[in-house]
Design an enzyme around this catalytic site. Structure first.
Site, PDB file in Angstrom:
ATOM      1  N   ARG A 238     -39.186   2.372 -48.879  1.00  0.00           N
ATOM      2  CA  ARG A 238     -39.585   2.286 -47.472  1.00  0.00           C
ATOM      3  C   ARG A 238     -40.531   3.437 -47.187  1.00  0.00           C
ATOM      4  NH1 ARG A 238     -38.437  -2.224 -47.420  1.00  0.00           N
ATOM      5  NH2 ARG A 238     -36.841  -3.330 -46.242  1.00  0.00           N
ATOM      6  N   GLU A 267     -45.910   0.957 -40.206  1.00  0.00           N
ATOM      7  CA  GLU A 267     -46.236  -0.440 -40.500  1.00  0.00           C
ATOM      8  C   GLU A 267     -46.128  -1.227 -39.205  1.00  0.00           C
ATOM      9  OE1 GLU A 267     -44.021  -2.082 -43.763  1.00  0.00           O
ATOM     10  OE2 GLU A 267     -44.518  -0.429 -45.081  1.00  0.00           O
ATOM     11  N   HIS A 286     -46.846  -3.830 -48.392  1.00  0.00           N
ATOM     12  CA  HIS A 286     -45.486  -4.411 -48.359  1.00  0.00           C
ATOM     13  C   HIS A 286     -45.429  -5.812 -48.971  1.00  0.00           C
ATOM     14  CE1 HIS A 286     -41.586  -3.397 -46.074  1.00  0.00           C
ATOM     15  NE2 HIS A 286     -41.310  -4.138 -47.130  1.00  0.00           N
TER      16      HIS A 286
HETATM   17  P1  NAD Z   1     -29.386  -0.589 -53.576  1.00  0.00           P
HETATM   18  O1  NAD Z   1     -28.538  -0.493 -52.363  1.00  0.00           O
HETATM   19  O2  NAD Z   1     -28.931  -1.440 -54.707  1.00  0.00           O
HETATM   20  O3  NAD Z   1     -29.690   0.871 -54.147  1.00  0.00           O
HETATM   21  C1  NAD Z   1     -30.001   1.968 -53.341  1.00  0.00           C
HETATM   22  C2  NAD Z   1     -29.525   3.193 -54.082  1.00  0.00           C
HETATM   23  O4  NAD Z   1     -29.961   4.338 -53.364  1.00  0.00           O
HETATM   24  C3  NAD Z   1     -27.989   3.280 -54.181  1.00  0.00           C
HETATM   25  O5  NAD Z   1     -27.598   3.419 -55.546  1.00  0.00           O
HETATM   26  C4  NAD Z   1     -27.647   4.530 -53.386  1.00  0.00           C
HETATM   27  O6  NAD Z   1     -26.547   5.237 -53.929  1.00  0.00           O
HETATM   28  C5  NAD Z   1     -28.939   5.327 -53.514  1.00  0.00           C
HETATM   29  N1  NAD Z   1     -29.083   6.378 -52.542  1.00  0.00           N
HETATM   30  C6  NAD Z   1     -28.589   6.456 -51.287  1.00  0.00           C
HETATM   31  N2  NAD Z   1     -28.951   7.613 -50.733  1.00  0.00           N
HETATM   32  C7  NAD Z   1     -29.675   8.310 -51.651  1.00  0.00           C
HETATM   33  C8  NAD Z   1     -30.330   9.564 -51.665  1.00  0.00           C
HETATM   34  N3  NAD Z   1     -30.305  10.378 -50.617  1.00  0.00           N
HETATM   35  N4  NAD Z   1     -30.990   9.916 -52.786  1.00  0.00           N
HETATM   36  C9  NAD Z   1     -31.036   9.108 -53.860  1.00  0.00           C
HETATM   37  N5  NAD Z   1     -30.418   7.903 -53.911  1.00  0.00           N
HETATM   38  C10 NAD Z   1     -29.763   7.509 -52.811  1.00  0.00           C
HETATM   39  O7  NAD Z   1     -30.801  -1.071 -53.037  1.00  0.00           O
HETATM   40  P2  NAD Z   1     -31.961  -1.768 -53.866  1.00  0.00           P
HETATM   41  O8  NAD Z   1     -31.765  -3.239 -53.847  1.00  0.00           O
HETATM   42  O9  NAD Z   1     -32.142  -1.067 -55.156  1.00  0.00           O
HETATM   43  O10 NAD Z   1     -33.204  -1.478 -52.890  1.00  0.00           O
HETATM   44  C11 NAD Z   1     -33.664  -0.159 -52.666  1.00  0.00           C
HETATM   45  C12 NAD Z   1     -34.575  -0.177 -51.465  1.00  0.00           C
HETATM   46  O11 NAD Z   1     -35.762  -0.910 -51.777  1.00  0.00           O
HETATM   47  C13 NAD Z   1     -34.011  -0.940 -50.244  1.00  0.00           C
HETATM   48  O12 NAD Z   1     -33.175  -0.116 -49.453  1.00  0.00           O
HETATM   49  C14 NAD Z   1     -35.239  -1.351 -49.504  1.00  0.00           C
HETATM   50  O13 NAD Z   1     -35.550  -0.413 -48.507  1.00  0.00           O
HETATM   51  C15 NAD Z   1     -36.312  -1.352 -50.570  1.00  0.00           C
HETATM   52  N6  NAD Z   1     -36.908  -2.687 -50.743  1.00  0.00           N
HETATM   53  C16 NAD Z   1     -38.246  -2.789 -50.583  1.00  0.00           C
HETATM   54  C17 NAD Z   1     -38.858  -4.037 -50.709  1.00  0.00           C
HETATM   55  C18 NAD Z   1     -40.344  -4.175 -50.531  1.00  0.00           C
HETATM   56  O14 NAD Z   1     -40.794  -5.262 -50.175  1.00  0.00           O
HETATM   57  N7  NAD Z   1     -41.125  -3.142 -50.808  1.00  0.00           N
HETATM   58  C19 NAD Z   1     -38.084  -5.162 -51.013  1.00  0.00           C
HETATM   59  C20 NAD Z   1     -36.714  -5.004 -51.191  1.00  0.00           C
HETATM   60  C21 NAD Z   1     -36.137  -3.757 -51.051  1.00  0.00           C
END
Ligand code: NAD
Length: 337
Positions: A238, A267, A286
């Site tokens: 994000r 955005e 995005h």
């Molecule tokens: P997920 O929930 O499987 O993994 C997120 C990880 O981040 C978890 O393991 C959590 O423990 C960790 N985390 C939490 N706080 C943290 C910190 N301070 N430092 C380091 N790690 C920390 O989520 P995911 O499916 O892997 O997705 C990750 C992110 O990708 C989503 O939250 C979303 O914002 C983003 N995303 C972006 C798009 C896009 O179109 N660009 C699409 C899907 C998801």
């Protein structure tokens, strides 16, 4: 045909045969409208039994005006356009699709890493500007990944999908996650490290963390200054994870080498974004989830979850229930899938 009114409230994503087929097989038809605001939604859907939406504003006012709606099926991972508390109070199940694009986001992270490290956009501009003879010079500083360190910030489902994509390139993979699962680390051959160490030794830093108060601007000027001058920052998480103005300065003054950003802090972008003027920054708008295949998965999961709720079945992955408390009012059968 069943006597149920199913409405696709908005037209941000035009409906396809995928949703139509799933809803038709259930014995219903669906009609798509252009409703976004509460007033527009209530005009077309006040008497709907079920609603599909991408970006309609389901405020408390909207939800209280729905006379017999049983389910709002939201296309996507987030559901911040729906007042979850109001929906739960009204006994409306809100479904969403948490799992449909992990692989797509992982492949975009890899794409941005390679495009930045090989300076693809610079070479492309050079050739198209008629400077063919200068193309090799234009990518001076391009680096091979072999032997380099790839740092994953966040080690959740997307980050774990990045690992098998990048390991064949010969990189050492390290990860920082306060809740890291060491079994996954062992299984995937990833070393767990603290954030400062990751920033200091990584050649590529890739962000896969949810945006929360605690993670906003987790990469700002002090963190950028810890990174190598040759480092590349990749953000497919994000935009708010990064202080974009600090990143812009870091890219201009050589604090880091390049950035590949699918997401921006603002955005849509602000009227003037200096970062767009920089050769060492790629911005993709995005698009990480936007492949034909992922969109089909999203469409099918959203429509299926709607049909499941209307059939008294609890949706299961790839879709889920955003307001599980509602199940106390609306019991749904768990099929165990
Ligand atoms: P997920 O929930 O499987 O993994 C997120 C990880 O981040 C978890 O393991 C959590 O423990 C960790 N985390 C939490 N706080 C943290 C910190 N301070 N430092 C380091 N790690 C920390 O989520 P995911 O499916 O892997 O997705 C990750 C992110 O990708 C989503 O939250 C979303 O914002 C983003 N995303 C972006 C798009 C896009 O179109 N660009 C699409 C899907 C998801």
């Amino acid at each position: 045909m069943k006597d149920l009114k199913i409405v696709f409230a908005d037209s941000i994503l035009p409906i396809s045969d995928h949703e139509r087929r799933i809803i038709h097989d259930f014995g219903c038809e669906v009609t798509q409208y252009h409703a976004i605001t509460p007033k527009e939604i209530l005009e077309v859907a006040h008497d709907a039994d079920a609603i599909l939406t991408v970006g309609g504003k389901f405020t408390r006012e909207t939800i209280e005006g729905l006379e017999k709606c049983k389910v709002i099926a939201r296309y996507g991972v987030g559901y911040d356009n729906v007042d979850i508390k109001a929906a739960t109070e009204k006994g409306i199940v809100v479904t969403y699709v948490p799992v449909y694009c992990q692989e797509e986001v992982a492949t975009l992270a890899l794409t941005l890493m390679l495009a930045c490290s090989r300076r693809i956009m610079i070479a492309d501009r050079c050739v198209k500007a008629g400077r063919w003879a200068k193309s090799v010079a234009s990518v001076s500083g391009a680096a091979s990944p072999r032997g380099k360190v790839f740092g994953l910030v966040g080690f959740g489902s997307i980050a774990r999908q990045v690992v098998p994509l990048i390991k064949p390139l010969g990189v050492r993979v390290i990860a920082y996650d306060p809740y890291i699962n060491l079994d996954f680390c062992r299984e995937l051959g990833v070393e767990s490290v603290e954030l400062d160490e990751l920033l200091e030794i990584s050649d590529y830093v890739s962000l896969h963390v949810p945006l929360m108060d605690s993670t906003r601007h987790m990469i700002a000027a002090p963190q950028l200054h810890r990174m190598k001058k040759t480092a590349i920052l990749i953000n497919t998480g994000r935009g708010g994870l990064v202080d974009q103005d600090a990143l812009c300065e870091a890219l201009k003054d050589g604090t880091i080498a390049a950035a590949g950003l699918d997401v921006l802090e603002y955005e849509p972008p602000r009227e003037y974004e200096e970062i767009f003027t920089l050769d060492n920054c790629i911005t993709t708008g995005h698009i990480a989830a936007a492949t034909e295949e992922a969109i089909v998965r999203l469409r099918c999961a959203a429509a299926t979850s709607l049909v499941q709720v209307l059939s008294g079945i609890k949706p299961s992955l790839p879709s889920g229930i955003a307001n599980p408390d509602v199940l106390q009012k609306v019991p749904l059968k768990d099929t165990g899938e």
